[in-house]
Write an enzyme that holds these catalytic residues in place. Structure first.
Site, PDB file in Angstrom:
ATOM      1  CE  LYS A 135      -3.674  -2.024   2.934  1.00 10.60           C
ATOM      2  NZ  LYS A 135      -4.227  -1.992   4.308  1.00 10.60           N
TER       3      LYS A 135
ATOM      4  NE  ARG B  30     -12.766  -5.219   8.023  1.00 11.73           N
ATOM      5  CZ  ARG B  30     -11.914  -4.459   7.356  1.00 11.73           C
ATOM      6  NH1 ARG B  30     -12.092  -3.162   7.313  1.00 11.73           N
ATOM      7  NH2 ARG B  30     -10.898  -4.989   6.706  1.00 11.73           N
TER       8      ARG B  30
ATOM      9  CB  SER C  32      -7.944   2.462   6.442  1.00 14.16           C
ATOM     10  OG  SER C  32      -7.776   2.266   7.817  1.00 14.16           O
TER      11      SER C  32
END
Ligand code: PNS
Length: 165
Positions: free
Chosen positions: A42, A91, A128
Site C-alpha cells: 500500500k 470483519r 481505512s
C-alpha cells in the site's frame, strides 16, 4: 507477569473499527501496544508520524494502551515489547483469508500466536480504504473516524488536489 498484546496495522487512517478492536484487546490483556507499520502493498495517504499521533490521540483516555511506530518486521517488534500475542480484528471471511498467511508467517518468525477478534457488527463495513474512498469524493466520514482524523484526511486530499493543479 503482565500480558501484552500487539495490535498491528497501517492505520491509514485509524477508524472507529480499529478503536473497537483495541478496546476488546485491552479487555483481554494487561497492556496493548498499537504498532503502526508499513504495508509493502500500500502507499499511504498519511505519513507515519501522523498515523501514530492520530491513533495516540484517539486512545489517550485508555489506560494500558500505547502507540508505537513499527519501521520493520512485526516479529521483531513482538520480541522487543515482550508480546504474548498479536491481536487482529476480523470483519468477515475476506479478512480471514488475508490474515491467515500473515499469522503463520509471524508465528514462524517469532513464535507469537495471533488471536482473532470479531469486531462490532455495526462497524463491519468500515475500513481505512473505504473511508478514504468516501472522503476522496467529498463524502461524509465523520461517523466512521474520530474528528481529528476526519480533518487530517480531508486536509491530505486537499493537499493532493492542490499539488495536481
Ligand atoms: O492494516 P494493514 O495494512 O493490513 O497492516 C498490515 C501490517 C502493517 C500489519 C503488515 O503489513 C505488517 O506486519 N508489516 C510489517 C512487516 C512484516 O512483519 N511483514 C511480514 C509479516 S506479514
Amino acid at each position: 507477569m503482565s500480558r501484552i498484546a500487539v495490535c498491528p496495522g497501517s492505520f491509514d487512517p485509524v477508524t472507529l473499527g480499529h478503536l473497537d478492536l483495541v478496546r476488546r484487546a485491552r479487555s483481554m490483556f494487561d497492556e496493548v501496544v498499537v504498532a503502526v507499520g508499513i504495508n509493502a502493498g500500500k502507499s499511504p495517504l498519511l505519513d507515519a508520524e501522523s498515523r501514530v499521533s492520530l491513533f495516540a490521540a484517539a486512545v489517550a483516555d485508555l489506560d494500558g494502551v500505547r502507540v508505537v511506530r513499527m519501521p520493520g518486521l512485526l516479529a521483531d517488534l513482538c520480541r522487543e515489547v515482550g508480546a504474548s500475542a498479536i491481536v487482529k480484528g476480523l470483519r468477515g471471511g475476506a479478512d480471514f483469508d488475508a490474515e491467515h498467511p500473515m499469522a503463520l508467517m509471524n508465528r514462524h518468525l517469532s513464535g507469537v500466536e495471533t488471536a482473532f477478534v470479531i469486531g462490532d457488527a455495526a462497524l463491519a463495513h468500515v475500513s481505512s480504504t473505504m473511508v478514504k474512498d468516501v472522503a476522496r469524493y467529498g463524502g461524509d466520514i465523520t461517523d466512521l473516524v474520530p474528528p481529528p482524523v476526519a480533518e487530517a484526511v480531508s486536509t491530505a486530499f486537499g493537499a493532493q488536489k492542490d499539488g495536481a493543479r
